[in-house]
Design a protein around this motif. Structure first.
Motif, short mmCIF file in Angstrom:
data_model
loop_
_atom_site.label_atom_id
_atom_site.label_comp_id
_atom_site.label_asym_id
_atom_site.label_seq_id
_atom_site.Cartn_x
_atom_site.Cartn_y
_atom_site.Cartn_z
N ILE A 172 7.58 -0.39 -10.91
CA ILE A 172 7.92 -1.75 -10.49
C ILE A 172 7.61 -1.94 -9.02
O ILE A 172 7.07 -2.98 -8.62
CB ILE A 172 9.40 -2.05 -10.81
N PHE A 173 7.93 -0.95 -8.18
CA PHE A 173 7.63 -1.07 -6.76
C PHE A 173 6.12 -1.14 -6.51
O PHE A 173 5.66 -1.90 -5.66
CB PHE A 173 8.23 0.09 -5.97
N ILE A 174 5.34 -0.39 -7.26
CA ILE A 174 3.88 -0.43 -7.10
C ILE A 174 3.34 -1.79 -7.53
O ILE A 174 2.51 -2.40 -6.83
CB ILE A 174 3.21 0.71 -7.90
N LEU A 175 3.82 -2.30 -8.66
CA LEU A 175 3.37 -3.63 -9.11
C LEU A 175 3.78 -4.71 -8.12
O LEU A 175 3.02 -5.65 -7.87
CB LEU A 175 3.94 -3.93 -10.49
N LEU A 176 4.97 -4.59 -7.55
CA LEU A 176 5.43 -5.56 -6.56
C LEU A 176 4.55 -5.52 -5.32
O LEU A 176 4.19 -6.57 -4.76
CB LEU A 176 6.89 -5.27 -6.20
N ALA A 177 4.17 -4.33 -4.86
CA ALA A 177 3.30 -4.21 -3.69
C ALA A 177 1.92 -4.82 -3.97
O ALA A 177 1.36 -5.51 -3.11
CB ALA A 177 3.16 -2.74 -3.30
N VAL A 178 1.38 -4.60 -5.16
CA VAL A 178 0.08 -5.17 -5.52
C VAL A 178 0.18 -6.69 -5.59
O VAL A 178 -0.71 -7.40 -5.10
CB VAL A 178 -0.41 -4.58 -6.87
N LEU A 179 1.26 -7.20 -6.16
CA LEU A 179 1.45 -8.64 -6.27
C LEU A 179 1.57 -9.29 -4.89
O LEU A 179 0.96 -10.33 -4.62
CB LEU A 179 2.69 -8.94 -7.10
N ILE A 180 2.34 -8.68 -3.99
CA ILE A 180 2.49 -9.22 -2.64
C ILE A 180 1.15 -9.20 -1.91
O ILE A 180 0.79 -10.17 -1.24
CB ILE A 180 3.57 -8.44 -1.87
N SER A 181 0.40 -8.12 -2.06
CA SER A 181 -0.92 -8.03 -1.43
C SER A 181 -1.84 -9.12 -1.97
O SER A 181 -2.58 -9.77 -1.21
CB SER A 181 -1.51 -6.66 -1.69
N TRP A 182 -1.80 -9.35 -3.27
CA TRP A 182 -2.65 -10.38 -3.89
C TRP A 182 -2.25 -11.76 -3.40
O TRP A 182 -3.12 -12.59 -3.09
CB TRP A 182 -2.52 -10.28 -5.41
N ILE A 183 -0.96 -12.03 -3.29
CA ILE A 183 -0.49 -13.35 -2.84
C ILE A 183 -0.89 -13.59 -1.40
O ILE A 183 -1.37 -14.68 -1.06
CB ILE A 183 1.04 -13.47 -3.03
N PHE A 184 -0.72 -12.58 -0.52
CA PHE A 184 -1.11 -12.75 0.87
C PHE A 184 -2.63 -12.94 1.01
O PHE A 184 -3.11 -13.71 1.85
CB PHE A 184 -0.64 -11.60 1.74
N GLY A 185 -3.40 -12.27 0.17
CA GLY A 185 -4.85 -12.46 0.19
C GLY A 185 -5.23 -13.86 -0.24
O GLY A 185 -6.12 -14.50 0.33
N LEU A 186 -4.55 -14.39 -1.25
CA LEU A 186 -4.80 -15.73 -1.73
C LEU A 186 -4.44 -16.77 -0.67
O LEU A 186 -5.19 -17.71 -0.41
CB LEU A 186 -4.01 -15.99 -3.02
N VAL A 187 -3.28 -16.60 -0.04
CA VAL A 187 -2.85 -17.52 1.00
C VAL A 187 -3.80 -17.45 2.20
O VAL A 187 -4.13 -18.48 2.81
CB VAL A 187 -1.40 -17.21 1.43
N GLY A 188 -4.28 -16.26 2.53
CA GLY A 188 -5.24 -16.11 3.62
C GLY A 188 -6.55 -16.83 3.36
O GLY A 188 -7.17 -17.37 4.28
N ARG A 189 -6.98 -16.86 2.11
CA ARG A 189 -8.22 -17.57 1.78
C ARG A 189 -8.04 -19.08 1.81
O ARG A 189 -8.95 -19.81 2.11
CB ARG A 189 -8.72 -17.15 0.39
N ILE A 190 -6.82 -19.54 1.47
CA ILE A 190 -6.56 -20.99 1.44
C ILE A 190 -6.51 -21.54 2.87
O ILE A 190 -7.05 -22.58 3.17
CB ILE A 190 -5.25 -21.29 0.68
N PHE A 191 -5.80 -20.82 3.76
CA PHE A 191 -5.66 -21.30 5.14
C PHE A 191 -6.69 -20.61 5.94
O PHE A 191 -7.02 -20.45 6.87
CB PHE A 191 -4.25 -21.02 5.68
#
Length: 51
Positions: free
Chosen positions: A32-51
């Motif tokens: 669960i911690f590994i999946l959470l880290a991957v999800l957070i990384s993916w979300i920050f990458g997505l937000v970085g591309r938007i802004f």
């Protein structure tokens, strides 16, 4: 990884190893911690591309 925890009955032929295998609870928690880290990384990458 020991699939049978000593507290739950498990194997009868040997005693418990001190500091031995992993329980399913530990494996699931780490997963669960590994999946959470991957999800957070993916979300920050997505937000970085938007802004």
């Amino acid at each position: 990884m020991d699939l049978f925890d000593g507290e739950l009955g498990g194997r009868d032929d040997q005693g418990l190893d001190t500091g031995g295998g992993w329980s399913w609870c530990g494996v699931i928690t780490i997963g669960i911690f590994i999946l959470l880290a991957v999800l957070i990384s993916w979300i920050f990458g997505l937000v970085g591309r938007i802004f």
